[in-house]
Design a protein around this motif. Structure first.
Motif, PDB file in Angstrom:
ATOM      1  N   ALA A 137       1.822   2.718  -9.080  1.00 29.70           N
ATOM      2  CA  ALA A 137       1.157   3.150  -7.762  1.00 29.70           C
ATOM      3  C   ALA A 137       1.877   3.903  -6.913  1.00 29.70           C
ATOM      4  O   ALA A 137       1.646   4.830  -6.149  1.00 29.70           O
ATOM      5  CB  ALA A 137       0.514   1.640  -7.030  1.00 29.70           C
ATOM      6  N   ASN A 142       0.844  -1.081  -0.071  1.00 33.82           N
ATOM      7  CA  ASN A 142      -0.012  -0.013   0.052  1.00 33.82           C
ATOM      8  C   ASN A 142       0.880   1.215  -0.150  1.00 33.82           C
ATOM      9  O   ASN A 142       1.222   1.861   1.229  1.00 33.82           O
ATOM     10  CB  ASN A 142      -0.956  -0.021   1.130  1.00 33.82           C
ATOM     11  CG  ASN A 142      -1.692   1.216   1.344  1.00 33.82           C
ATOM     12  OD1 ASN A 142      -1.829   2.019   0.536  1.00 33.82           O
ATOM     13  ND2 ASN A 142      -2.470   1.341   2.522  1.00 33.82           N
ATOM     14  N   ALA A 163       1.240  12.172  -4.621  1.00 34.67           N
ATOM     15  CA  ALA A 163       0.112  12.975  -3.830  1.00 34.67           C
ATOM     16  C   ALA A 163       0.330  13.426  -2.464  1.00 34.67           C
ATOM     17  O   ALA A 163      -0.060  14.341  -1.916  1.00 34.67           O
ATOM     18  CB  ALA A 163      -1.130  11.717  -3.771  1.00 34.67           C
ATOM     19  N   GLU A 164       1.454  12.755  -1.715  1.00 36.76           N
ATOM     20  CA  GLU A 164       1.839  13.383  -0.516  1.00 36.76           C
ATOM     21  C   GLU A 164       2.912  14.592  -0.580  1.00 36.76           C
ATOM     22  O   GLU A 164       3.524  15.123   0.390  1.00 36.76           O
ATOM     23  CB  GLU A 164       2.282  12.211   0.349  1.00 36.76           C
ATOM     24  CG  GLU A 164       1.520  11.455   0.817  1.00 36.76           C
ATOM     25  CD  GLU A 164       0.706  11.885   2.072  1.00 36.76           C
ATOM     26  OE1 GLU A 164       0.779  13.131   2.420  1.00 36.76           O
ATOM     27  OE2 GLU A 164      -0.147  10.861   2.634  1.00 36.76           O
ATOM     28  N   GLU A 182       2.337   7.512  -7.918  1.00 38.30           N
ATOM     29  CA  GLU A 182       1.142   8.216  -7.819  1.00 38.30           C
ATOM     30  C   GLU A 182       0.992   8.717  -6.208  1.00 38.30           C
ATOM     31  O   GLU A 182       0.635   9.742  -5.801  1.00 38.30           O
ATOM     32  CB  GLU A 182       0.054   7.515  -8.224  1.00 38.30           C
ATOM     33  CG  GLU A 182      -1.388   8.128  -8.302  1.00 38.30           C
ATOM     34  CD  GLU A 182      -2.679   7.433  -8.597  1.00 38.30           C
ATOM     35  OE1 GLU A 182      -3.534   7.595  -8.390  1.00 38.30           O
ATOM     36  OE2 GLU A 182      -2.307   6.249  -9.532  1.00 38.30           O
ATOM     37  N   ALA A 183       1.314   7.557  -5.272  1.00 39.70           N
ATOM     38  CA  ALA A 183       1.131   7.707  -3.925  1.00 39.70           C
ATOM     39  C   ALA A 183       2.122   8.817  -3.520  1.00 39.70           C
ATOM     40  O   ALA A 183       1.558   9.857  -2.458  1.00 39.70           O
ATOM     41  CB  ALA A 183       1.306   6.650  -3.126  1.00 39.70           C
ATOM     42  N   LYS A 211       0.488   4.268  -0.652  1.00 42.68           N
ATOM     43  CA  LYS A 211       0.034   5.506   0.087  1.00 42.68           C
ATOM     44  C   LYS A 211       0.421   5.425   1.528  1.00 42.68           C
ATOM     45  O   LYS A 211       0.767   6.405   2.263  1.00 42.68           O
ATOM     46  CB  LYS A 211      -1.719   5.244   0.101  1.00 42.68           C
ATOM     47  CG  LYS A 211      -2.116   5.771  -1.343  1.00 42.68           C
ATOM     48  CD  LYS A 211      -3.951   5.846  -1.329  1.00 42.68           C
ATOM     49  CE  LYS A 211      -4.125   6.153  -2.751  1.00 42.68           C
ATOM     50  NZ  LYS A 211      -5.671   5.447  -2.590  1.00 42.68           N
ATOM     51  N   ALA A 212       0.169   4.124   2.396  1.00 45.06           N
ATOM     52  CA  ALA A 212       0.694   4.323   3.609  1.00 45.06           C
ATOM     53  C   ALA A 212       2.268   4.468   3.948  1.00 45.06           C
ATOM     54  O   ALA A 212       2.684   5.218   4.641  1.00 45.06           O
ATOM     55  CB  ALA A 212       0.422   2.851   4.030  1.00 45.06           C
ATOM     56  N   TRP A 213       3.140   3.937   2.783  1.00 48.64           N
ATOM     57  CA  TRP A 213       4.588   4.311   2.869  1.00 48.64           C
ATOM     58  C   TRP A 213       4.608   5.736   2.953  1.00 48.64           C
ATOM     59  O   TRP A 213       5.359   6.351   3.667  1.00 48.64           O
ATOM     60  CB  TRP A 213       5.125   3.508   1.612  1.00 48.64           C
ATOM     61  CG  TRP A 213       5.384   2.239   1.469  1.00 48.64           C
ATOM     62  CD1 TRP A 213       4.693   1.089   2.623  1.00 48.64           C
ATOM     63  CD2 TRP A 213       5.916   1.334   0.711  1.00 48.64           C
ATOM     64  NE1 TRP A 213       5.134  -0.300   1.917  1.00 48.64           N
ATOM     65  CE2 TRP A 213       5.767  -0.164   0.759  1.00 48.64           C
ATOM     66  CE3 TRP A 213       6.784   1.760  -0.694  1.00 48.64           C
ATOM     67  CZ2 TRP A 213       6.473  -1.003   0.277  1.00 48.64           C
ATOM     68  CZ3 TRP A 213       7.498   0.695  -1.167  1.00 48.64           C
ATOM     69  CH2 TRP A 213       7.020  -0.610  -0.893  1.00 48.64           C
ATOM     70  N   ALA A 214       4.001   6.156   1.735  1.00 47.53           N
ATOM     71  CA  ALA A 214       4.159   7.754   1.426  1.00 47.53           C
ATOM     72  C   ALA A 214       3.636   8.604   2.750  1.00 47.53           C
ATOM     73  O   ALA A 214       4.377   9.708   2.989  1.00 47.53           O
ATOM     74  CB  ALA A 214       3.373   8.252   0.413  1.00 47.53           C
ATOM     75  N   LYS A 215       2.759   8.364   3.447  1.00 44.21           N
ATOM     76  CA  LYS A 215       2.146   8.753   4.443  1.00 44.21           C
ATOM     77  C   LYS A 215       3.468   8.729   5.927  1.00 44.21           C
ATOM     78  O   LYS A 215       3.510   9.600   6.417  1.00 44.21           O
ATOM     79  CB  LYS A 215       0.808   8.389   5.177  1.00 44.21           C
ATOM     80  CG  LYS A 215       0.124   9.036   5.992  1.00 44.21           C
ATOM     81  CD  LYS A 215      -1.340   8.499   6.417  1.00 44.21           C
ATOM     82  CE  LYS A 215      -2.021   9.082   7.443  1.00 44.21           C
ATOM     83  NZ  LYS A 215      -1.647   8.477   8.696  1.00 44.21           N
ATOM     84  N   LYS A 225       6.094  11.107   4.851  1.00 43.29           N
ATOM     85  CA  LYS A 225       5.736  12.368   4.901  1.00 43.29           C
ATOM     86  C   LYS A 225       5.622  12.862   6.424  1.00 43.29           C
ATOM     87  O   LYS A 225       6.266  13.765   6.768  1.00 43.29           O
ATOM     88  CB  LYS A 225       4.417  12.692   4.275  1.00 43.29           C
ATOM     89  CG  LYS A 225       3.695  13.989   4.858  1.00 43.29           C
ATOM     90  CD  LYS A 225       3.555  14.449   3.498  1.00 43.29           C
ATOM     91  CE  LYS A 225       2.962  16.152   3.774  1.00 43.29           C
ATOM     92  NZ  LYS A 225       2.446  16.902   2.813  1.00 43.29           N
TER      93      LYS A 225
END
Ligand code: JFZ
Length: 425
Positions: free
Chosen positions: A121, A71, A128-129, A124-125, A73-77, A80
């Motif tokens: 993916a 995921n 987005a961050e 993109e993730a 998105k979780a890595w990117a979060k 960040k």
């Protein structure tokens, strides 16, 4: 080819033809991610080499590669929230496996049970961050049949491979390398940083360098496709970001008296790839010290995470990053846009400086006072950074000293901010 750029009062050596490195110098802190088939072996990303694993046997990791919990998105979060401003992911490591849907090989994520382009993916993730996007790409390839057996090849001691060596044609591999880089810089939008790894001309038999990769040609193609991209220095051309690996330089790195752009890359536990049984974790405190140490010497820190075969960061890694994030929440103004200072820091301390603000990173709590040399008459005010509480000080002219009285109890932060250095400083 190289010109000197002015930044934060310092001059840097940087190739004219390369992208503008201002963002990199400002951001200071990035996330490195090593992820590939070796994450299943879970014992270092060089496992194929260290254990001389034959490609046919190594293939089991390809057969069973299915990161179902991936995921990005979780890595990117996580990145960040740790205060990291850019990311560098291994698109292909030395094992030769592509995380993206390369048309030039069958050895790619889309042909594993996960059946996905993992890079799309990812990009993109992280975008987005708001993080800048970096691609690590291995020049070395232990899977490609035309990559010559050499001093760093897993089959270097295998007689049958050595015999086959005479039939290997590096020009075929070179075209493949250029082709894959072209795909990466064509199909994923703006790429901010390309991190090649690595050249080793003088290392031993068949050691490789700029001629083997056609580094000049590669560079030319790269800047045609992505004119603003930043490159590291491992193409063996003597330019690009200097990348000390798993060590902290003693001082800022200079060349002909000018600063260079450099970035320390560091692991959390000594391994880049996921290493299940590894117990050598650096403490969050040490990692934070590494960050301020790096910036105090004018460099960047690229801190690595090795996700596991299901696509997750280890709990220990996430926890460390969270602690760094909490520190960054309160102290990032001593990191972003900051650089080395000309003032000499006291023992076990580091200075970072941004304009007329000087940040004292106290790596070891003083008994009671900290003596700052050469600052008498130059400081208007002193405060802790984390809570903006005033720090009392006494000035001595003889010997010229500037002393802070530290609170008796150590707080869990370590930066003193000395705002408004007077203009003559
Ligand atoms: C390289 C990789 O081999 C390693 O797996 C990891 O990706 C790291 C970030 O980069 O490691 C190197 C590269 C060059 C040298 C040493 C380690 N060198 O030139 O000494």
């Amino acid at each position: 080819m190289t010109q000197v750029k002015e930044k934060q009062g310092a001059s840097y050596i940087w190739p004219e033809s390369y992208g503008n490195p201002e963002w990199l110098l400002h951001d200071r802190f990035g996330m490195f991610i090593h992820w590939g088939l070796y994450s299943l072996a879970a014992r270092h990303e060089w496992v194929m080499n260290y254990e001389h694993i034959h490609p046919a046997e190594y293939n089991k990791y390809f057969t069973f590669f299915e990161p179902d919990l991936y995921n990005p998105k979780a890595w990117a979060k996580t990145a960040k929230e740790a205060g990291m401003k850019y990311v560098v992911l291994t698109t292909k490591h030395h094992e030769g496996f592509a995380l993206w849907d390369s048309e030039l090989t069958e050895y790619k994520a889309t042909n594993t049970p996960i059946q996905k382009d993992l890079l799309a993916a990812f990009v993109e993730a992280f975008r987005a961050e708001g993080l800048k996007i970096g691609f690590y790409h291995s020049l070395i390839d232990w899977y490609h049949p035309e990559f010559p057996v050499d001093c760093v090849h897993p089959q270097r001691e295998d007689e049958s491979f050595k015999l086959a060596e005479k039939d290997r044609d590096i020009s075929v591999y070179r075209a493949f390398l250029h082709g894959q880089v072209k795909e990466l810089l064509t199909n994923y939008g703006k790429v901010d940083y390309l991190w090649f790894d690595f050249s080793y001309k003088d290392r031993g038999f068949n050691g490789k360098g700029a001629d083997d990769w056609d580094s000049e040609g590669l560079e030319q193609m790269i800047f045609e496709l992505q004119p603003e991209i930043i490159l590291n220095n491992r193409l063996d051309l003597g330019r690009g970001v200097i990348t000390p690996e798993q060590f902290q330089p003693q001082a800022n790195i200079t060349k002909d008296g000018k600063q260079v752009i450099w970035e320390a890359c560091q692991t959390l536990n000594g391994s880049w790839g996921y290493d299940r049984d590894n117990l050598q974790w650096k403490s969050p405190e040490m990692l934070i010290k590494m960050l301020s140490d790096t910036v105090s010497k004018g460099g960047n820190l690229l801190l690595n995470v090795g996700p596991n075969g299901r696509g997750e960061f280890e709990k220990k890694a996430t926890e460390s990053l969270q602690e760094i994030g909490e520190w960054m929440r309160l102290h990032s103004r001593s990191i972003y846009g900051a650089s080395e200072s000309n003032f000499e820091a006291p023992l076990d301390c580091r200075f970072t400086q941004k304009g007329n603000r000087l940040y004292l990173h106290i790596h070891s709590w003083p008994f009671r006072t900290i003596h700052l040399k050469g600052l008498a008459g130059k400081i208007e005010y002193a405060q802790f950074l984390h809570d903006a509480s005033e720090v009392k000080y006494v000035e001595y002219r003889e010997p010229e000293n500037y002393n802070h009285t530290a609170p008796v109890m150590k707080t869990d932060e370590v930066v003193l901010e000395l705002p408004t250095l007077k203009p003559d400083v």
